[in-house]
Design a protein around this motif. Sequence first.
Motif, PDB file in Angstrom:
ATOM      1  N   PHE A 100       0.818  -1.207   0.000  1.00 34.35           N
ATOM      2  CA  PHE A 100       0.000   0.000   0.000  1.00 34.35           C
ATOM      3  C   PHE A 100       0.856   1.263   0.000  1.00 34.35           C
ATOM      4  O   PHE A 100       2.061   1.230   0.199  1.00 34.35           O
ATOM      5  CB  PHE A 100      -0.919   0.009   1.220  1.00 34.35           C
ATOM      6  N   ARG A 102       0.839   3.893   2.167  1.00 31.53           N
ATOM      7  CA  ARG A 102       1.485   4.122   3.458  1.00 31.53           C
ATOM      8  C   ARG A 102       2.001   2.801   3.978  1.00 31.53           C
ATOM      9  O   ARG A 102       1.274   1.814   3.969  1.00 31.53           O
ATOM     10  CB  ARG A 102       0.489   4.707   4.460  1.00 31.53           C
ATOM     11  N   PRO A 103       3.247   2.774   4.443  1.00 28.34           N
ATOM     12  CA  PRO A 103       3.752   1.532   5.027  1.00 28.34           C
ATOM     13  C   PRO A 103       2.805   1.093   6.133  1.00 28.34           C
ATOM     14  O   PRO A 103       2.396   1.919   6.950  1.00 28.34           O
ATOM     15  CB  PRO A 103       5.109   1.938   5.615  1.00 28.34           C
ATOM     16  N   SER A 104       2.411  -0.172   6.131  1.00 29.01           N
ATOM     17  CA  SER A 104       1.424  -0.598   7.121  1.00 29.01           C
ATOM     18  C   SER A 104       1.839  -1.876   7.817  1.00 29.01           C
ATOM     19  O   SER A 104       1.116  -2.857   7.790  1.00 29.01           O
ATOM     20  CB  SER A 104       0.073  -0.791   6.441  1.00 29.01           C
ATOM     21  N   PRO A 105       3.026  -1.876   8.456  1.00 29.21           N
ATOM     22  CA  PRO A 105       3.360  -3.057   9.246  1.00 29.21           C
ATOM     23  C   PRO A 105       2.392  -3.175  10.405  1.00 29.21           C
ATOM     24  O   PRO A 105       1.859  -2.163  10.869  1.00 29.21           O
ATOM     25  CB  PRO A 105       4.784  -2.778   9.745  1.00 29.21           C
ATOM     26  N   PHE A 106       2.143  -4.396  10.854  1.00 28.25           N
ATOM     27  CA  PHE A 106       1.300  -4.566  12.033  1.00 28.25           C
ATOM     28  C   PHE A 106       2.086  -4.084  13.245  1.00 28.25           C
ATOM     29  O   PHE A 106       3.311  -4.173  13.267  1.00 28.25           O
ATOM     30  CB  PHE A 106       0.920  -6.039  12.198  1.00 28.25           C
ATOM     31  N   PRO A 107       1.393  -3.594  14.262  1.00 28.12           N
ATOM     32  CA  PRO A 107       2.102  -3.091  15.446  1.00 28.12           C
ATOM     33  C   PRO A 107       2.631  -4.238  16.301  1.00 28.12           C
ATOM     34  O   PRO A 107       2.327  -4.354  17.475  1.00 28.12           O
ATOM     35  CB  PRO A 107       1.025  -2.286  16.178  1.00 28.12           C
ATOM     36  N   LEU A 108       3.420  -5.070  15.672  1.00 25.22           N
ATOM     37  CA  LEU A 108       3.990  -6.248  16.338  1.00 25.22           C
ATOM     38  C   LEU A 108       5.495  -6.192  16.119  1.00 25.22           C
ATOM     39  O   LEU A 108       5.996  -5.261  15.519  1.00 25.22           O
ATOM     40  CB  LEU A 108       3.440  -7.524  15.694  1.00 25.22           C
ATOM     41  N   ARG A 112       7.248 -11.166  14.158  1.00 23.24           N
ATOM     42  CA  ARG A 112       5.824 -11.543  14.110  1.00 23.24           C
ATOM     43  C   ARG A 112       5.163 -11.083  12.804  1.00 23.24           C
ATOM     44  O   ARG A 112       4.307 -11.766  12.265  1.00 23.24           O
ATOM     45  CB  ARG A 112       5.054 -10.919  15.282  1.00 23.24           C
ATOM     46  N   PRO A 153       9.857  -3.720  17.913  1.00 28.85           N
ATOM     47  CA  PRO A 153       8.606  -3.356  17.245  1.00 28.85           C
ATOM     48  C   PRO A 153       8.853  -2.885  15.810  1.00 28.85           C
ATOM     49  O   PRO A 153       9.769  -2.094  15.581  1.00 28.85           O
ATOM     50  CB  PRO A 153       8.059  -2.197  18.076  1.00 28.85           C
ATOM     51  N   LEU A 155       7.190  -0.898  14.182  1.00 24.02           N
ATOM     52  CA  LEU A 155       6.907   0.528  14.030  1.00 24.02           C
ATOM     53  C   LEU A 155       8.074   1.405  14.474  1.00 24.02           C
ATOM     54  O   LEU A 155       8.039   2.616  14.318  1.00 24.02           O
ATOM     55  CB  LEU A 155       5.638   0.907  14.787  1.00 24.02           C
ATOM     56  N   GLN A 162      10.080   0.383   6.951  1.00 26.97           N
ATOM     57  CA  GLN A 162       8.755  -0.203   7.147  1.00 26.97           C
ATOM     58  C   GLN A 162       8.171  -0.663   5.815  1.00 26.97           C
ATOM     59  O   GLN A 162       7.579  -1.735   5.709  1.00 26.97           O
ATOM     60  CB  GLN A 162       7.802   0.811   7.779  1.00 26.97           C
ATOM     61  N   ARG A 169       7.042  -8.911   3.845  1.00 29.24           N
ATOM     62  CA  ARG A 169       5.889  -9.626   4.374  1.00 29.24           C
ATOM     63  C   ARG A 169       5.081 -10.251   3.244  1.00 29.24           C
ATOM     64  O   ARG A 169       4.497 -11.324   3.401  1.00 29.24           O
ATOM     65  CB  ARG A 169       5.029  -8.647   5.181  1.00 29.24           C
TER      66      ARG A 169
END
Lengths: 264, 290
Positions: A100, A102-108, A112, A153, A155, A162, A169
Motif C-alpha cells: 500500500f 502508506r507503510p502498514s506493518p502490524f504493530p507487532l 511476528r 517493534p 513501528l 517499514q 511480508r
Amino acid sequence: MTTVGDLAQAPPAFSTEGLSCYYGEKPAFLDVDLEVATGEITALIGPSGCGKTSFLNTLNRLTDLIAGCRVEGRIRLFGRDLHGLDVNPVELRRQVGMIFQRPSPFPLSIRRNLELPLREHGVKDRQERESRLEQALREVGLWREVKDRLSAPALDLSGGQQQRLCIARALVLRPEVILFDEPCSALDPLSSGVVEDLIASFRGRYTVVIVTHNLAQARRIADTTAFFWMVDGVGRLIEHAKTEILFQNPRNPLTRSYVDGARG
Amino acid sequence: MNGANLYASGFGRTRGDVLLSGAVYAAVAAVVGLSGWLLYDLLSHGLGPLSMTFLTAEVEASGRAGGIAPILLSTLLILTVCLLSAVPLGLASAIWLSEYADLSRGLGRAVHHSLDVLAGVPSIVFGLFGNAFFCVYLGLGFSILSGGLTLACMVLPIFIREAEEGLRAVPQSYRLSAAALGFSQTRTLFSILLPAALPGILVGLVLGVGRALAETAALIFTSGYVTRTPESLLDSGRSLSIHIYDLSMNVPGGEANAYASALVLVALLVVINTTASWASARFGLVRRAI
C-alpha cells in the motif's frame, strides 16, 4: 483505446476484458481491457480519481471488502477466471501480494510481522519459517539492518524500512504477482529511491503492477505503461504501450499532453 | 504535551489573558482540592479502624464492630459473576458492531441506539428489572447470582461501547493489509484487531467495574443485604457499597467502619485500575507514530 499486440510472448499474468468497477451506482472505471505480461513491470499512470487504485484492487479482489463495490467484466490470472467458483480469495492473495501507499506493518515485532502470514498459510515447520523469513528480509535488503533486532517493534523502523518490511511480508508467501499502490509517495526521496530500485530488481522474478503518480518513476522502471484518464467523470484506460513508446511517441493526443505535463 | 503551549511566555499577554489564566488555575485548584479533600477525609477517618483483622473478621453488631470479611467475599463474588457474563457477551457484541454491522440502518442502528439509551438508564431501574427477571421469573431469588447478572446488564452498555470504540480506532490499514495477505477473519480478529484494541477494551472494563463496585440501588433488590458469609452463588450477600450505605444511614455509631469500608472500596478500585494499565502495557500492541 490503443492496444499493443506484440507485448508478450508468454501467456499474460493478468488479462481483463470489459472490466468495470462501481461504488454504488457511480462507476470508478469502465470497460478496461488490459494485459499484464508475466515477469514484467507494468505501471499505471494518470491523474487522481481516474480509477487506477480501484483497478489494482480488483486484481486481488480486495474490492470484495469494500461495501457497495461491484465489479463487472472478466479478469483472468494466468488464464483462470478470478471470479470463478473455484477461486479461493485466501489462496489468490497468497499468489498476488499487495503493497500500500502508506507503510502498514502490524504493530507487532518485526519477526511476528513475517511469521503471521506464514502461520496463516499453514507453514508449520519452524525452521522453514525462519529460513523464509531470512530469505525475504535479504531480498528486500533489510536483513543486515534488522537481523539483530527481530523482536523489536516494526513501528520503530524508519518509513522506508517499514515499506521494505511490508514488501518482505508479501514475499514470504512466495507470490507470483505483486501489486504496488504508489509505494514511494509517502517516503522521503532517499528511501523512495531504495524502494524503487528494489521494485526494479523484481523484473523477471515477479510480475509487478505499480500505480504511480511519478511519471519519471514509471519511465525508469516500467516495461509497459498504461495511461488512465477521466472521460465524462469516469476512469478509462486510454493507452497501453511499451514505456518508451508511450512517453515518446504515444498514439493518443490525451496521452501526449499528459506525459508532456500539459494536462493532469 | 508536545509543541506550542498556550501558556508559553512567547505569547503576548493582555489583561483578559491574565483573567483567563486566573480562571483556568482556579478551576484546576478546585478540582484538585476537591479530590484531595475527599481523599484526606477518607484517610483520616478510615485509616484508624482499618487493620488486617478488619478485613478478615465477621461483621458484628450490624457492622459497628468486627470486620467486613463476608462483605468483601460477596463483593468479589458478585463482581466475578458480573465480569464472567459481561465480558464475553460484551466483546462479541462489540466485535459485531464494529466489524459486521451496518450502523446506518437496520439491526446495527437499533442496537447502537438501545445501548446509548441503556447506558443512561438509572441503576434503580436495572435493580427492578433484575428483581423481576432474575430473582422472580428465573427463580434465582435474592442471590449473588441475581446481583452479578443484574450488574452485568448494567455494565454491558458501557463496556460494549468502549470496546467498540477501541476496535474502531484500529487503523483500517491493518484490516486491509491483513486481507491482502490472505488472513482469515478469525486470524485478523485475534492476532491483530483485538490486541490492537486492548487498551480501549480495558478502559471499558475498568469503567464497567467501577460502576459495578459503586452500585447499591440495583443490588439491594437482587443480591440482598444480609451480612452473613455466602456459601454458594445462590446465597444472598451484601456488597461493600451497600454496607457503606447501611452503616452510614441506618446504624448509629457505624461511621468509623463506614469510612474504613469506603477506604477498602477505593483501594480495590485503585488495584483494578493499576492492573488494567499494566495489562494494557504488557499485552497490548504498542502504537507509535511512523
